[in-house]
Design an enzyme around this catalytic site. Structure first.
Site, mmCIF file in Angstrom:
data_model
loop_
_atom_site.group_PDB
_atom_site.id
_atom_site.type_symbol
_atom_site.label_atom_id
_atom_site.label_comp_id
_atom_site.label_asym_id
_atom_site.label_seq_id
_atom_site.Cartn_x
_atom_site.Cartn_y
_atom_site.Cartn_z
ATOM 1 N N CYS A 49 -7.042 -28.415 3.454
ATOM 2 C CA CYS A 49 -5.894 -29.126 3.739
ATOM 3 C C CYS A 49 -5.513 -27.935 4.796
ATOM 4 O O CYS A 49 -6.180 -26.741 5.242
ATOM 5 C CB CYS A 49 -5.161 -28.250 2.978
ATOM 6 N N ASP A 56 -9.773 -30.975 -0.436
ATOM 7 C CA ASP A 56 -9.082 -32.536 -1.113
ATOM 8 C C ASP A 56 -9.370 -33.338 -0.719
ATOM 9 O O ASP A 56 -11.367 -33.733 -0.327
ATOM 10 C CB ASP A 56 -8.239 -32.608 0.152
ATOM 11 N N VAL A 71 -23.312 -49.681 12.392
ATOM 12 C CA VAL A 71 -23.794 -47.663 11.916
ATOM 13 C C VAL A 71 -24.654 -47.647 10.927
ATOM 14 O O VAL A 71 -24.806 -48.664 10.193
ATOM 15 C CB VAL A 71 -21.789 -47.118 11.870
ATOM 16 N N GLU A 72 -25.605 -46.632 11.444
ATOM 17 C CA GLU A 72 -26.907 -46.545 10.450
ATOM 18 C C GLU A 72 -26.350 -45.485 9.509
ATOM 19 O O GLU A 72 -25.242 -44.932 9.208
ATOM 20 C CB GLU A 72 -27.689 -45.873 10.947
ATOM 21 N N SER A 73 -26.687 -45.943 8.192
ATOM 22 C CA SER A 73 -26.071 -45.671 6.726
ATOM 23 C C SER A 73 -26.345 -43.990 6.709
ATOM 24 O O SER A 73 -25.383 -43.124 6.258
ATOM 25 C CB SER A 73 -26.057 -46.105 5.605
ATOM 26 N N HIS A 90 -4.491 -36.551 5.552
ATOM 27 C CA HIS A 90 -5.351 -37.696 4.549
ATOM 28 C C HIS A 90 -5.281 -38.727 5.853
ATOM 29 O O HIS A 90 -6.559 -38.888 6.238
ATOM 30 C CB HIS A 90 -4.942 -37.433 3.597
ATOM 31 N N GLU A 91 -3.977 -38.501 5.812
ATOM 32 C CA GLU A 91 -3.742 -39.758 7.004
ATOM 33 C C GLU A 91 -4.348 -39.387 8.585
ATOM 34 O O GLU A 91 -5.140 -40.843 9.278
ATOM 35 C CB GLU A 91 -2.206 -39.831 7.557
#
Length: 155
Positions: A49, A56, A71-73, A90-91
């Site tokens: 936060c 969080d 994207v490579e994992s 969060h947003e």
């Protein structure tokens, strides 16, 4: 076996101390003529936060329709883990993730959902998406956004 341009596979894993978009890596999609979904779930996502510094916790869902790049994992895992000491709401987290992946891959379509665990008795489930401008995926993004119902989708 190594794939050109990918540095994380097979090497010693280095975890970054803070938000690190530079660890993201992409490779060429071998099925560019097909529309298909790629889904990633990260059930151990953490961030801080930005006000209290408290952790969080969330599950991050990433769904995308690739075009030329994917994207490579392992790089994605390192990138998502780099939020561990990063202060962001969060947003902000889900929008930052989406924008970084758009910059990396330029997918046809992408959506990112954060299923954050409750703090103070409230859960937050931010959803963001993008469809490439001027294509059918732009209207797909609008429709999926307008029809998004997290209370029925994520439990």
């Amino acid at each position: 076996m190594t794939i050109e341009g990918l540095s994380h596979l097979g090497g010693k894993t280095e975890y970054k101390d803070d938000y690190a978009p530079e660890v993201l890596e992409a490779f060429e999609n071998k099925h560019q003529g097909n529309d298909y979904w790629v889904t990633f779930n990260c059930p151990e996502f953490t961030s801080l936060c930005p006000i209290t510094g408290q952790p969080d916790f969330a599950t991050i869902h990433i769904n995308y329709l690739p075009d030329v790049k994917m994207v490579e994992s392992k790089a994605l895992k390192l990138y998502l883990f780099s939020f561990r000491n990063h202060g962001a709401f969060h947003e902000d987290c889900v929008n930052i993730i989406m924008k970084d992946l758009i910059k990396l891959m330029n997918p046809r379509y992408i959506e990112v959902v954060g299923i954050f665990t409750p703090r103070g008795g409230i859960s937050i489930y931010p959803f963001c998406n993008y469809g490439r401008k001027g294509t059918e995926y732009e209207s797909m993004a609008k429709e999926r956004l307008l029809r998004h119902t997290p209370q029925h989708t994520y439990k």
